[in-house]
Design a protein around this motif. Structure first.
Motif, mmCIF file in Angstrom:
data_model
loop_
_atom_site.group_PDB
_atom_site.id
_atom_site.type_symbol
_atom_site.label_atom_id
_atom_site.label_comp_id
_atom_site.label_asym_id
_atom_site.label_seq_id
_atom_site.Cartn_x
_atom_site.Cartn_y
_atom_site.Cartn_z
ATOM 1 N N LYS A 112 11.970 6.434 4.250
ATOM 2 C CA LYS A 112 12.563 5.366 3.439
ATOM 3 C C LYS A 112 13.404 4.416 4.288
ATOM 4 O O LYS A 112 13.367 3.192 4.114
ATOM 5 C CB LYS A 112 13.437 5.995 2.349
ATOM 6 N N GLU A 113 14.174 4.988 5.221
ATOM 7 C CA GLU A 113 15.074 4.164 6.028
ATOM 8 C C GLU A 113 14.328 3.297 7.035
ATOM 9 O O GLU A 113 14.908 2.385 7.627
ATOM 10 C CB GLU A 113 16.091 5.036 6.757
ATOM 11 N N ASN A 114 13.030 3.558 7.241
ATOM 12 C CA ASN A 114 12.232 2.776 8.181
ATOM 13 C C ASN A 114 11.262 1.812 7.499
ATOM 14 O O ASN A 114 10.463 1.165 8.177
ATOM 15 C CB ASN A 114 11.443 3.701 9.105
ATOM 16 N N GLN A 115 11.328 1.735 6.181
ATOM 17 C CA GLN A 115 10.413 0.855 5.453
ATOM 18 C C GLN A 115 10.943 -0.576 5.432
ATOM 19 O O GLN A 115 12.132 -0.796 5.185
ATOM 20 C CB GLN A 115 10.229 1.347 4.020
ATOM 21 N N PRO A 116 10.083 -1.554 5.680
ATOM 22 C CA PRO A 116 10.510 -2.957 5.568
ATOM 23 C C PRO A 116 10.653 -3.350 4.097
ATOM 24 O O PRO A 116 10.149 -2.644 3.212
ATOM 25 C CB PRO A 116 9.367 -3.728 6.233
ATOM 26 N N PRO A 117 11.322 -4.471 3.815
ATOM 27 C CA PRO A 117 11.361 -4.974 2.441
ATOM 28 C C PRO A 117 9.942 -5.241 1.955
ATOM 29 O O PRO A 117 9.219 -6.043 2.558
ATOM 30 C CB PRO A 117 12.183 -6.260 2.563
ATOM 31 N N ILE A 118 9.543 -4.590 0.888
ATOM 32 C CA ILE A 118 8.135 -4.603 0.486
ATOM 33 C C ILE A 118 7.751 -5.884 -0.248
ATOM 34 O O ILE A 118 6.743 -6.523 0.081
ATOM 35 C CB ILE A 118 7.829 -3.369 -0.389
ATOM 36 N N ALA A 119 8.550 -6.274 -1.243
ATOM 37 C CA ALA A 119 8.174 -7.402 -2.092
ATOM 38 C C ALA A 119 8.034 -8.695 -1.290
ATOM 39 O O ALA A 119 7.012 -9.387 -1.367
ATOM 40 C CB ALA A 119 9.180 -7.576 -3.223
ATOM 41 N N ILE A 120 9.056 -9.023 -0.495
ATOM 42 C CA ILE A 120 9.022 -10.310 0.227
ATOM 43 C C ILE A 120 7.907 -10.321 1.271
ATOM 44 O O ILE A 120 7.244 -11.350 1.482
ATOM 45 C CB ILE A 120 10.392 -10.619 0.868
ATOM 46 N N THR A 121 7.669 -9.164 1.915
ATOM 47 C CA THR A 121 6.580 -9.094 2.892
ATOM 48 C C THR A 121 5.228 -9.271 2.211
ATOM 49 O O THR A 121 4.353 -10.010 2.699
ATOM 50 C CB THR A 121 6.606 -7.748 3.639
ATOM 51 N N HIS A 122 5.044 -8.623 1.069
ATOM 52 C CA HIS A 122 3.781 -8.715 0.327
ATOM 53 C C HIS A 122 3.546 -10.130 -0.186
ATOM 54 O O HIS A 122 2.453 -10.689 0.002
ATOM 55 C CB HIS A 122 3.802 -7.730 -0.843
ATOM 56 N N TYR A 123 4.555 -10.715 -0.818
ATOM 57 C CA TYR A 123 4.386 -12.065 -1.370
ATOM 58 C C TYR A 123 4.122 -13.088 -0.265
ATOM 59 O O TYR A 123 3.279 -13.986 -0.417
ATOM 60 C CB TYR A 123 5.630 -12.480 -2.166
ATOM 61 N N HIS A 161 0.867 -1.189 0.000
ATOM 62 C CA HIS A 161 0.000 0.000 0.000
ATOM 63 C C HIS A 161 0.902 1.237 0.000
ATOM 64 O O HIS A 161 1.376 1.683 1.040
ATOM 65 C CB HIS A 161 -0.889 -0.039 1.252
ATOM 66 N N PHE A 162 1.138 1.776 -1.176
ATOM 67 C CA PHE A 162 2.127 2.839 -1.329
ATOM 68 C C PHE A 162 1.618 4.219 -0.934
ATOM 69 O O PHE A 162 2.380 5.057 -0.471
ATOM 70 C CB PHE A 162 2.629 2.874 -2.780
ATOM 71 N N HIS A 163 0.330 4.481 -1.121
ATOM 72 C CA HIS A 163 -0.185 5.837 -0.948
ATOM 73 C C HIS A 163 -1.249 5.895 0.150
ATOM 74 O O HIS A 163 -2.219 5.124 0.131
ATOM 75 C CB HIS A 163 -0.771 6.350 -2.264
ATOM 76 N N THR A 164 -1.057 6.809 1.087
ATOM 77 C CA THR A 164 -2.035 7.028 2.146
ATOM 78 C C THR A 164 -3.346 7.512 1.529
ATOM 79 O O THR A 164 -3.349 8.449 0.724
ATOM 80 C CB THR A 164 -1.517 8.067 3.141
ATOM 81 N N GLU A 165 -4.441 6.869 1.898
ATOM 82 C CA GLU A 165 -5.725 7.257 1.314
ATOM 83 C C GLU A 165 -6.877 6.734 2.157
ATOM 84 O O GLU A 165 -6.725 5.791 2.936
ATOM 85 C CB GLU A 165 -5.852 6.717 -0.116
ATOM 86 N N LYS A 166 -8.014 7.367 1.978
ATOM 87 C CA LYS A 166 -9.247 6.882 2.565
ATOM 88 C C LYS A 166 -9.875 5.860 1.635
ATOM 89 O O LYS A 166 -9.596 5.848 0.436
ATOM 90 C CB LYS A 166 -10.206 8.043 2.818
ATOM 91 N N SER A 167 -10.745 5.025 2.201
ATOM 92 C CA SER A 167 -11.378 3.954 1.431
ATOM 93 C C SER A 167 -10.326 3.175 0.638
ATOM 94 O O SER A 167 -10.445 2.963 -0.572
ATOM 95 C CB SER A 167 -12.438 4.532 0.477
ATOM 96 N N ALA A 168 -9.281 2.735 1.350
ATOM 97 C CA ALA A 168 -8.156 2.037 0.714
ATOM 98 C C ALA A 168 -8.576 0.667 0.205
ATOM 99 O O ALA A 168 -9.334 -0.057 0.859
ATOM 100 C CB ALA A 168 -7.013 1.898 1.707
ATOM 101 N N GLN A 199 4.113 7.679 3.842
ATOM 102 C CA GLN A 199 4.201 8.347 5.140
ATOM 103 C C GLN A 199 5.296 7.746 6.031
ATOM 104 O O GLN A 199 5.506 8.210 7.150
ATOM 105 C CB GLN A 199 2.858 8.262 5.874
ATOM 106 N N ILE A 200 5.974 6.733 5.531
ATOM 107 C CA ILE A 200 7.022 6.055 6.288
ATOM 108 C C ILE A 200 8.379 6.470 5.712
ATOM 109 O O ILE A 200 8.600 6.307 4.504
ATOM 110 C CB ILE A 200 6.887 4.520 6.214
#
Length: 439
Positions: free
Chosen positions: A307-318, A255-262, A304-305
């Motif tokens: 960059k240095e605090n972001q977890p690895p996105i691909a492996i977490t998502h998969y 979920h890359f972008h902060t939004e309502k009704s995500a 909103q996170i």
């Protein structure tokens, strides 16, 4: 491979190996207790044979689990000394209590294995129950320690120092209930489907059909009930993660972008560079509802996170997608089995139903492994969420990659040995209990 990646890889390998034995150790004793109870109530010797056969399998898994669990304890100190220096006094209580539970479990298992025809029959049965209860408590206590890493509590962090330590508050941190519930149900689902799958396979091969049919039913009932309950615990966990670890939830859903009704994303390939997900199915508002119980609620995105605090996105998502997909498959098989038990009893004799369970044999454990990847990788770059970074906790000792290679060889060898021992055990069961009068 640098030392930091080697240390993380070795820890991941050890945890991934040990978690399988932990799940089985937590759950199989309850299967034994049910079959033993049925033997005591009906005097049907088949249930006694089932109990004895399962108890030998539990002994194998207990021995290997004890070894791998001990290794994990040493690895925490050897690979992550800075972490243990600060965290040990805070969350040491659940580990100490886990050791006590393990001690009780070992004694009770010894009583159970060697207590046939030596103890009062109901006391003997009770020792088996103690094995299950202490094993389950042991797992919950370890999960409480891991939950503390996600939602640290029980101390004040002032000027880089940990003060006002409260071990009770640390153990019963905000995440412990949701994680313990989710993990316990997952253990029952994974073990239930695995055991049921093995017995379904033996039924299809027409070996000891009476023995394996009874065994299959006990394991299948445990596994299918857990599979249906699992989404409920998953919903509790998702809502808590959305509240306490927004970065992890954002990575889980890409979920890359902060939004309502995500939108809830199903599948898809995250494109981190362009901040989008390709080839995904999107359900408008569903992520907002799952995370916050409101279809119009705002869900924090990775934008909103820092960059240095972001977890690895691909492996977490998969990993999250794999866990959810396998959970849905198991739940579908569970509903098919419930229909067979309640309305379509003829299905119980159908090969397609047994083949579904054979197919599902490894699915629960794959889902468990995927779930732990989500938990651990999704917390990165923190070893103590928001307090200590993983890179700051690793040992300064060089040559960790060689330790990783050595442990990889050890775990591969242990896996081969366990598979061989289980194969022999199943083969012996087929020969010994071919006649239901054997005991």
């Amino acid at each position: 491979m640098n030392d930091f990646i080697a240390a993380r890889s070795q820890m991941a390998l050890s945890l991934g190996f040990h978690i399988i034995f932990s799940c089985i150790g937590m759950v199989m004793p309850f299967f034994m207790a049910v079959s033993h109870y049925l033997y005591l109530k009906t005097n049907d010797v088949s249930y006694k044979n089932i109990t004895k056969a399962w108890s030998k399998g539990v002994a194998i898994f207990f021995a290997v689990g004890a070894v791998s669990g001990t290794v994990l304890s040493f690895e925490l100190g050897l690979l992550w000394p800075k972490f243990m220096e600060h965290a040990g006094p805070i969350f040491g209580m659940p580990f100490s209590l886990e050791g006590t539970a393990f001690f009780i479990e070992a004694i009770a298992l010894g009583f159970f294995l060697y207590g046939w025809d030596r103890f009062n029959k109901w006391f003997h049965w009770f020792t088996g129950v103690v094995v299950g209860v202490s094993g389950l408590l042991s797992g919950i206590l370890v999960v409480a320690a891991n939950a503390w890493m996600n939602t640290p509590a029980g101390f004040d962090y002032v000027d880089g120092k940990y003060i006002n330590i409260d071990p009770i508050a640390a153990m019963f941190n905000d995440a412990w209930f949701s994680q313990a519930l989710h993990m316990s149900i997952a253990a029952f689902a994974a073990t239930g489907f695995a055991v049921a799958g093995v017995h379904a396979f033996m039924i299809l091969r027409k070996q000891n059909i009476s023995f394996h049919t009874r065994s299959f039913k006990i394991a299948a009932i445990f596994g299918t009930i857990a599979a249906v309950l699992q989404p409920l615990s998953g919903d509790i966990s998702a809502k808590f993660v959305g509240k306490s670890q927004p970065a992890k939830l954002a990575a889980m859903e890409a979920h890359f972008h902060t939004e309502k009704s995500a939108s809830l994303i199903i599948g898809g390939i995250p494109d981190v560079k362009n901040q989008k997900v390709d080839y995904a199915i999107k359900i408008p508002g569903a992520l907002s509802f799952m995370a916050k119980g409101d279809f119009n609620a705002e869900v924090t995105g990775l934008d909103q996170i820092p960059k240095e605090n972001q977890p690895p996105i691909a492996i977490t998502h998969y990993s999250f997608q794999i866990m959810v997909a396998l959970g849905i498959i198991m739940m579908g098989i569970a509903f098919s089995y419930f229909i067979a038990l309640i309305k379509k009893k003829s299905w119980l004799q159908k090969k397609w139903l047994l083949k579904l369970f054979v197919f599902a044999t490894p699915l629960g454990f794959i889902a468990v492994e995927a779930g732990w990847i989500v938990t651990e990788v999704g917390r990165q770059p923190w070893i103590i969420n928001g307090i200590m970074r993983t890179k700051d906790a690793v040992t300064p000792m060089p040559g960790i990659q060689y330790s990783f290679y050595l442990f990889s060889a050890v775990y591969i060898s242990l896996s081969i040995i366990v598979i061989f021992m289980l194969y022999r055990q199943i083969k012996m069961v087929s020969q010994l209990y071919d006649n239901p009068e054997n005991s």
